[in-house]
Scaffold this motif. Structure first.
Motif, PDB file in Angstrom:
ATOM      1  N   GLN A 126       0.827  -1.212   0.000  1.00  0.00           N
ATOM      2  CA  GLN A 126       0.000   0.000   0.000  1.00  0.00           C
ATOM      3  C   GLN A 126       0.861   1.261   0.000  1.00  0.00           C
ATOM      4  O   GLN A 126       0.588   2.207  -0.736  1.00  0.00           O
ATOM      5  CB  GLN A 126      -0.944   0.008   1.210  1.00  0.00           C
ATOM      6  N   SER A 127       1.920   1.290   0.783  1.00  0.00           N
ATOM      7  CA  SER A 127       2.753   2.493   0.816  1.00  0.00           C
ATOM      8  C   SER A 127       3.535   2.673  -0.482  1.00  0.00           C
ATOM      9  O   SER A 127       3.793   3.794  -0.900  1.00  0.00           O
ATOM     10  CB  SER A 127       3.673   2.505   2.034  1.00  0.00           C
ATOM     11  N   VAL A 128       3.904   1.564  -1.153  1.00  0.00           N
ATOM     12  CA  VAL A 128       4.575   1.677  -2.441  1.00  0.00           C
ATOM     13  C   VAL A 128       3.618   2.282  -3.465  1.00  0.00           C
ATOM     14  O   VAL A 128       3.961   3.217  -4.198  1.00  0.00           O
ATOM     15  CB  VAL A 128       5.080   0.303  -2.943  1.00  0.00           C
ATOM     16  N   ILE A 129       2.400   1.766  -3.512  1.00  0.00           N
ATOM     17  CA  ILE A 129       1.400   2.293  -4.448  1.00  0.00           C
ATOM     18  C   ILE A 129       1.093   3.747  -4.135  1.00  0.00           C
ATOM     19  O   ILE A 129       0.982   4.575  -5.037  1.00  0.00           O
ATOM     20  CB  ILE A 129       0.126   1.420  -4.424  1.00  0.00           C
ATOM     21  N   LYS A 130       1.018   4.086  -2.849  1.00  0.00           N
ATOM     22  CA  LYS A 130       0.755   5.483  -2.461  1.00  0.00           C
ATOM     23  C   LYS A 130       1.875   6.396  -2.966  1.00  0.00           C
ATOM     24  O   LYS A 130       1.628   7.472  -3.499  1.00  0.00           O
ATOM     25  CB  LYS A 130       0.617   5.611  -0.950  1.00  0.00           C
ATOM     26  N   ARG A 131       3.139   5.956  -2.803  1.00  0.00           N
ATOM     27  CA  ARG A 131       4.262   6.759  -3.302  1.00  0.00           C
ATOM     28  C   ARG A 131       4.187   6.956  -4.807  1.00  0.00           C
ATOM     29  O   ARG A 131       4.455   8.041  -5.332  1.00  0.00           O
ATOM     30  CB  ARG A 131       5.601   6.077  -2.961  1.00  0.00           C
ATOM     31  N   LEU A 132       3.815   5.896  -5.529  1.00  0.00           N
ATOM     32  CA  LEU A 132       3.698   6.006  -6.980  1.00  0.00           C
ATOM     33  C   LEU A 132       2.592   6.981  -7.385  1.00  0.00           C
ATOM     34  O   LEU A 132       2.760   7.789  -8.302  1.00  0.00           O
ATOM     35  CB  LEU A 132       3.439   4.631  -7.600  1.00  0.00           C
ATOM     36  N   ILE A 133       1.470   6.920  -6.704  1.00  0.00           N
ATOM     37  CA  ILE A 133       0.367   7.839  -7.015  1.00  0.00           C
ATOM     38  C   ILE A 133       0.753   9.268  -6.661  1.00  0.00           C
ATOM     39  O   ILE A 133       0.489  10.206  -7.422  1.00  0.00           O
ATOM     40  CB  ILE A 133      -0.927   7.395  -6.292  1.00  0.00           C
ATOM     41  N   ASP A 134       1.403   9.464  -5.507  1.00  0.00           N
ATOM     42  CA  ASP A 134       1.873  10.803  -5.130  1.00  0.00           C
ATOM     43  C   ASP A 134       2.826  11.343  -6.185  1.00  0.00           C
ATOM     44  O   ASP A 134       2.750  12.508  -6.584  1.00  0.00           O
ATOM     45  CB  ASP A 134       2.571  10.782  -3.778  1.00  0.00           C
ATOM     46  N   PHE A 135       3.733  10.489  -6.614  1.00  0.00           N
ATOM     47  CA  PHE A 135       4.679  10.880  -7.653  1.00  0.00           C
ATOM     48  C   PHE A 135       3.939  11.325  -8.906  1.00  0.00           C
ATOM     49  O   PHE A 135       4.201  12.370  -9.469  1.00  0.00           O
ATOM     50  CB  PHE A 135       5.617   9.719  -7.969  1.00  0.00           C
ATOM     51  N   TYR A 136       3.021  10.518  -9.347  1.00  0.00           N
ATOM     52  CA  TYR A 136       2.286  10.822 -10.565  1.00  0.00           C
ATOM     53  C   TYR A 136       1.512  12.122 -10.437  1.00  0.00           C
ATOM     54  O   TYR A 136       1.555  12.978 -11.327  1.00  0.00           O
ATOM     55  CB  TYR A 136       1.342   9.663 -10.903  1.00  0.00           C
TER      56      TYR A 136
ATOM     57  N   ASN B 104      11.953  16.164 -15.521  1.00  0.00           N
ATOM     58  CA  ASN B 104      13.248  15.922 -14.886  1.00  0.00           C
ATOM     59  C   ASN B 104      13.139  15.178 -13.562  1.00  0.00           C
ATOM     60  O   ASN B 104      13.988  15.291 -12.719  1.00  0.00           O
ATOM     61  CB  ASN B 104      13.981  17.251 -14.665  1.00  0.00           C
ATOM     62  N   VAL B 105      12.092  14.372 -13.384  1.00  0.00           N
ATOM     63  CA  VAL B 105      11.939  13.621 -12.150  1.00  0.00           C
ATOM     64  C   VAL B 105      11.976  12.142 -12.479  1.00  0.00           C
ATOM     65  O   VAL B 105      11.353  11.687 -13.430  1.00  0.00           O
ATOM     66  CB  VAL B 105      10.610  13.984 -11.452  1.00  0.00           C
ATOM     67  N   THR B 106      12.721  11.384 -11.694  1.00  0.00           N
ATOM     68  CA  THR B 106      12.779   9.947 -11.910  1.00  0.00           C
ATOM     69  C   THR B 106      12.466   9.224 -10.609  1.00  0.00           C
ATOM     70  O   THR B 106      12.688   9.756  -9.521  1.00  0.00           O
ATOM     71  CB  THR B 106      14.178   9.519 -12.381  1.00  0.00           C
ATOM     72  N   LEU B 107      11.941   8.026 -10.730  1.00  0.00           N
ATOM     73  CA  LEU B 107      11.695   7.203  -9.551  1.00  0.00           C
ATOM     74  C   LEU B 107      13.012   6.664  -9.034  1.00  0.00           C
ATOM     75  O   LEU B 107      13.920   6.392  -9.793  1.00  0.00           O
ATOM     76  CB  LEU B 107      10.799   6.019  -9.916  1.00  0.00           C
ATOM     77  N   SER B 108      13.085   6.525  -7.746  1.00  0.00           N
ATOM     78  CA  SER B 108      14.291   5.960  -7.175  1.00  0.00           C
ATOM     79  C   SER B 108      13.881   4.941  -6.132  1.00  0.00           C
ATOM     80  O   SER B 108      12.730   4.874  -5.731  1.00  0.00           O
ATOM     81  CB  SER B 108      15.125   7.087  -6.572  1.00  0.00           C
ATOM     82  N   ASN B 109      14.816   4.133  -5.692  1.00  0.00           N
ATOM     83  CA  ASN B 109      14.504   3.169  -4.646  1.00  0.00           C
ATOM     84  C   ASN B 109      14.514   3.806  -3.266  1.00  0.00           C
ATOM     85  O   ASN B 109      14.272   3.142  -2.279  1.00  0.00           O
ATOM     86  CB  ASN B 109      15.485   1.994  -4.694  1.00  0.00           C
ATOM     87  N   ASP B 110      14.820   5.093  -3.190  1.00  0.00           N
ATOM     88  CA  ASP B 110      14.772   5.786  -1.918  1.00  0.00           C
ATOM     89  C   ASP B 110      13.322   6.110  -1.587  1.00  0.00           C
ATOM     90  O   ASP B 110      12.483   6.228  -2.461  1.00  0.00           O
ATOM     91  CB  ASP B 110      15.578   7.091  -1.972  1.00  0.00           C
ATOM     92  N   LYS B 111      13.026   6.293  -0.292  1.00  0.00           N
ATOM     93  CA  LYS B 111      11.666   6.629   0.096  1.00  0.00           C
ATOM     94  C   LYS B 111      11.239   7.963  -0.487  1.00  0.00           C
ATOM     95  O   LYS B 111      10.103   8.147  -0.880  1.00  0.00           O
ATOM     96  CB  LYS B 111      11.541   6.675   1.620  1.00  0.00           C
TER      97      LYS B 111
END
Length: 145
Positions: free
Chosen positions: A26-36, A44-51
């Motif tokens: 759930q927190s991974v999906i939340k981070r992805l949605i927040d990112f989007y 100029n934004v990329t996903l990273s394995n950092d929180k």
């Protein structure tokens, strides 16, 4: 209210690659949605394995001036001697501290020729990419520092 969703094994494994230790789906999906939602228009934004999602910026280009030293130092006098001798010596110093010395033959050099223009289209062509920081140019090789 909680909802259950089904996802493929492949997608679940991809989520696992993004997840941090002790982070649930759930927190991974939340981070992805927040990112989007926050960054969808940014190039100029990329996903990273950092929180925290990291911003990537284009590299900073440092513009520096090439140090040029002529021996003799008077450029008019240097040019007259160059026309007469048809040869000079160029010592190139690089960012890493290395040095090279080149013989500069100027058989077609004349009163209308440009000293700096000739160097920048020859030995000093692409000096930034070559990481050249200094050029010492002398009529006599033993005048080089």
């Amino acid at each position: 209210m909680k909802k259950t969703i089904e996802i493929s094994t492949e997608l679940y494994q991809r989520l696992g690659k993004i997840a941090e230790t002790f982070e649930n789906e759930q927190s991974v999906i939340k981070r992805l949605i927040d990112f989007y939602e926050n960054e969808k228009n940014s190039d100029n934004v990329t996903l990273s394995n950092d929180k925290v999602l990291e911003q990537t910026r284009p590299p900073i280009t440092v513009y520096r001036k090439l140090e040029e030293h002529y021996y003799p130092s008077n450029l008019k006098q240097f040019k007259l001697l160059l026309i007469e001798t048809k040869k000079a010596w160029v010592k190139l110093s690089y960012e890493d501290g290395s040095v090279t010395v080149h013989e500069w033959n100027t058989l077609k050099f004349s009163e209308t020729s440009d000293v700096r223009g000739n160097l920048k289209s020859g030995l000093l062509r692409h000096w930034r990419e070559k990481r050249i920081v200094r050029a010492d140019i002398a009529i006599a090789k033993n005048d080089l520092p």
